[in-house]
Design an enzyme around this catalytic site. Structure first.
Site, PDB file in Angstrom:
ATOM      1  N   CYS A   1       0.880  -1.186   0.000  1.00  0.00           N
ATOM      2  CA  CYS A   1       0.000   0.000   0.000  1.00  0.00           C
ATOM      3  C   CYS A   1       0.904   1.218   0.000  1.00  0.00           C
ATOM      4  CB  CYS A   1      -0.928  -0.009   1.213  1.00  0.00           C
ATOM      5  SG  CYS A   1      -1.936  -1.504   1.365  1.00  0.00           S
ATOM      6  N   ALA A   2       1.569   1.466  -1.117  1.00  0.00           N
ATOM      7  CA  ALA A   2       2.698   2.389  -1.164  1.00  0.00           C
ATOM      8  C   ALA A   2       2.303   3.848  -1.065  1.00  0.00           C
ATOM      9  CB  ALA A   2       3.497   2.160  -2.450  1.00  0.00           C
TER      10      ALA A   2
ATOM     11  N   CYS B   1      -1.509   3.068  11.349  1.00  0.00           N
ATOM     12  CA  CYS B   1      -1.368   4.222  12.244  1.00  0.00           C
ATOM     13  C   CYS B   1      -2.669   4.384  13.020  1.00  0.00           C
ATOM     14  CB  CYS B   1      -0.994   5.485  11.477  1.00  0.00           C
ATOM     15  SG  CYS B   1      -2.009   5.835  10.040  1.00  0.00           S
TER      16      CYS B   1
ATOM     17  N   GLY C   1       4.726   6.832  -1.702  1.00  0.00           N
ATOM     18  CA  GLY C   1       6.026   6.193  -1.781  1.00  0.00           C
ATOM     19  C   GLY C   1       7.062   6.531  -0.733  1.00  0.00           C
ATOM     20  N   GLY C   2       6.680   7.179   0.371  1.00  0.00           N
ATOM     21  CA  GLY C   2       7.675   7.524   1.382  1.00  0.00           C
ATOM     22  C   GLY C   2       8.415   6.329   1.942  1.00  0.00           C
ATOM     23  N   LYS C   3       7.689   5.258   2.235  1.00  0.00           N
ATOM     24  CA  LYS C   3       8.335   4.065   2.792  1.00  0.00           C
ATOM     25  C   LYS C   3       9.109   3.317   1.713  1.00  0.00           C
ATOM     26  CE  LYS C   3       4.865   3.660   6.413  1.00  0.00           C
ATOM     27  NZ  LYS C   3       3.994   4.747   5.876  1.00  0.00           N
TER      28      LYS C   3
ATOM     29  N   ASP D   1      -5.287  -8.209  -7.990  1.00  0.00           N
ATOM     30  CA  ASP D   1      -4.842  -7.885  -9.350  1.00  0.00           C
ATOM     31  C   ASP D   1      -3.897  -8.975  -9.872  1.00  0.00           C
ATOM     32  OD1 ASP D   1      -3.092  -6.522 -11.467  1.00  0.00           O
ATOM     33  OD2 ASP D   1      -4.555  -4.942 -11.061  1.00  0.00           O
TER      34      ASP D   1
ATOM     35  N   ASP E   1       1.376  -1.412   4.861  1.00  0.00           N
ATOM     36  CA  ASP E   1       0.965  -0.257   5.666  1.00  0.00           C
ATOM     37  C   ASP E   1      -0.506  -0.036   5.330  1.00  0.00           C
ATOM     38  OD1 ASP E   1       0.804   1.966   7.222  1.00  0.00           O
ATOM     39  OD2 ASP E   1       1.969   3.259   5.905  1.00  0.00           O
TER      40      ASP E   1
ATOM     41  N   ASP F   1      -0.105   0.285  -5.428  1.00  0.00           N
ATOM     42  CA  ASP F   1      -1.188   1.049  -4.820  1.00  0.00           C
ATOM     43  C   ASP F   1      -2.371   1.068  -5.786  1.00  0.00           C
ATOM     44  OD1 ASP F   1      -1.320   2.947  -2.220  1.00  0.00           O
ATOM     45  OD2 ASP F   1      -2.700   3.680  -3.748  1.00  0.00           O
TER      46      ASP F   1
END
Length: 430
Positions: free
Chosen positions: A230-231, A354, A234-236, A285, A301, A254
């Protein structure tokens, strides 16, 4: 700082829009400012602080304003929460409002019910009571009601943490190493980091320290195949790419092509060449299924209520509901099942949210493990110790703002047992 009548009127207008709770507050403010280009930087700062102040302390403000609408809510917040005197507000209020504010300042608040003192909806407090004492909930609430600090992640491919800290200091930006993440810096104040050369050149990214720790839990190696399931923007993925020294390959999946498109300029700045953004229709998918049983490391995430991010997004507690959490739980379970199908024997999967709610965290993981006998838990504290990080919250990673200075995060690290087929593994005892 003295408030002008135009500032107060603009803040009331923005607050009324935010209180509809039909869009995120940051989107409301972005559109509000976009339509009012004449507003100066001080005007914008006051309006944003006023709106977020009311959203953080809405239960207290509702109690004090007694249904008085956006203007009275804002005035009550400025006077009682912000500590402004009646004299300071005299230039922008009527005689009737000043008399009312005198009563607001005298109103006792100490004996209000816990949910009001915690500035949380009743249903959230009811769920927290299952696992936390009243004192713990009150302490957590105090942490959630404080604005979040600005955390940066240093791109170690391009610069060291010490070099970045020194370069920021030259420009009068004070930053200290984060307590836990070895690649993090915590910045004092709110400098315009997105315009700083270090940001524009890819040496730093804005990323909460708690989010950074997820990368160290996953701990990919240089030659791994990795999926960030679940990008988002794209921070992670960028952090994982740096941990892998731009070797191996990362698939950034994503369902939102728009979110993934925001990764492209960040990827260009980063100097990384091992990340492949890949939009997918859903967790089933064909592009996901083609990688079944081939991936060394998978990060999930998961979409969640976001209640751990209330320092940044205080409107979330008013926009979420028990029904929305029930819908999220179904989505979380489905995503975790699909992501698990990617993991190769002896591979690792990290499930993270989170959220502060056990039903989105531990309960999702335990239900998954009851279904899948080919996965077992790894101890998060031990995994972080191996990375040189002295933080042990038990077998699960549980981060809380008042204890760790981060957003609220949960993570579980799981490993697939060697020699099992991800497509044939069924429920335990099947």
């Amino acid at each position: 700082m003295a408030i002008t009548r135009s500032q107060l009127e603009a803040a009331v207008e923005a607050l009324a829009l935010a209180l509809r709770f039909d869009r995120p507050a940051d989107t409301v403010l972005r559109d509000f400012f976009g339509a009012r280009r004449a507003l100066g930087s001080r005007d914008r700062a006051f309006i944003a602080e006023a709106v977020y102040g009311v959203l953080r302390r809405k239960r207290t403000v509702d109690y004090l304003a007694q249904g008085g609408g956006a203007r009275r809510m804002l005035l009550a917040c400025l006077a009682r929460v912000g500590g402004m005197s009646i004299r300071e507000l005299a230039a922008v209020t009527t005689q009737d409002e000043q008399s009312w504010l005198t009563g607001v300042k005298a109103q006792p608040l100490e004996d209000l019910p816990l949910a009001l003192r915690a500035e949380l909806p009743d249903w959230i407090v009811e769920r927290l009571r299952t696992h936390h004492s009243e004192a713990d909930i009150a302490a957590l609430a105090r942490g959630l009601n404080e604005p979040a600090p600005l955390d940066l992640r240093v791109n170690m491919l391009l610069a060291s943490r010490e070099a970045v800290q020194q370069a920021l200091a030259v420009d009068a930006v004070v930053a200290e190493p984060t307590p836990f993440s070895p690649v993090g810096l915590r910045v004092k104040g709110r400098p315009a980091i997105n315009r700083h050369p270090l940001f524009l050149e890819g040496a730093v990214e804005v990323q909460d320290e708690g989010s950074q720790l997820l990368g160290f839990l996953l701990a990919p190696t240089r030659h791994d195949l990795v999926v960030d399931f679940c990008a988002g923007s794209g921070g992670k993925s960028l952090m994982l790419g740096a941990l892998m020294h731009s070797h191996g390959r990362i698939y950034a999946f994503d369902v939102s092509a728009a979110r993934l498109n925001r990764l492209k300029p960040r990827l260009k700045r980063s100097g990384l060449s091992n990340i492949t953004p890949q939009p997918i229709r859903n967790e089933n998918d064909i592009r996901v299924k083609r990688l079944a049983g081939k991936i060394d490391r998978v990060l999930v995430d998961a979409p969640c209520s976001g209640l751990g991010t209330l320092r940044r997004n205080p409107d979330l507690k008013w926009r979420q509901s028990p029904r929305s959490v029930e819908e999220l739980k179904l989505k979380q379970a489905a995503i975790l099942r699909a992501a698990a199908g990617l993991v190769k024997p002896s591979g690792r999967l990290v499930y993270a949210t989170c959220s502060l709610l056990a039903e989105e965290n531990e309960e999702i993981v335990e239900a998954f493990l009851a279904e899948r006998g080919d996965f077992g838990k790894l101890h998060c504290g031990e995994l972080l110790t191996r990375q040189g990080i002295a933080l042990d919250t038990g077998e699960f990673l549980r981060l809380l703002p008042h204890l760790h200075g981060t957003d609220g995060f949960f993570a579980a690290a799981l490993q697939r047992n060697h020699g099992t087929n991800p497509l044939s593994a069924g429920p335990r005892g099947a």
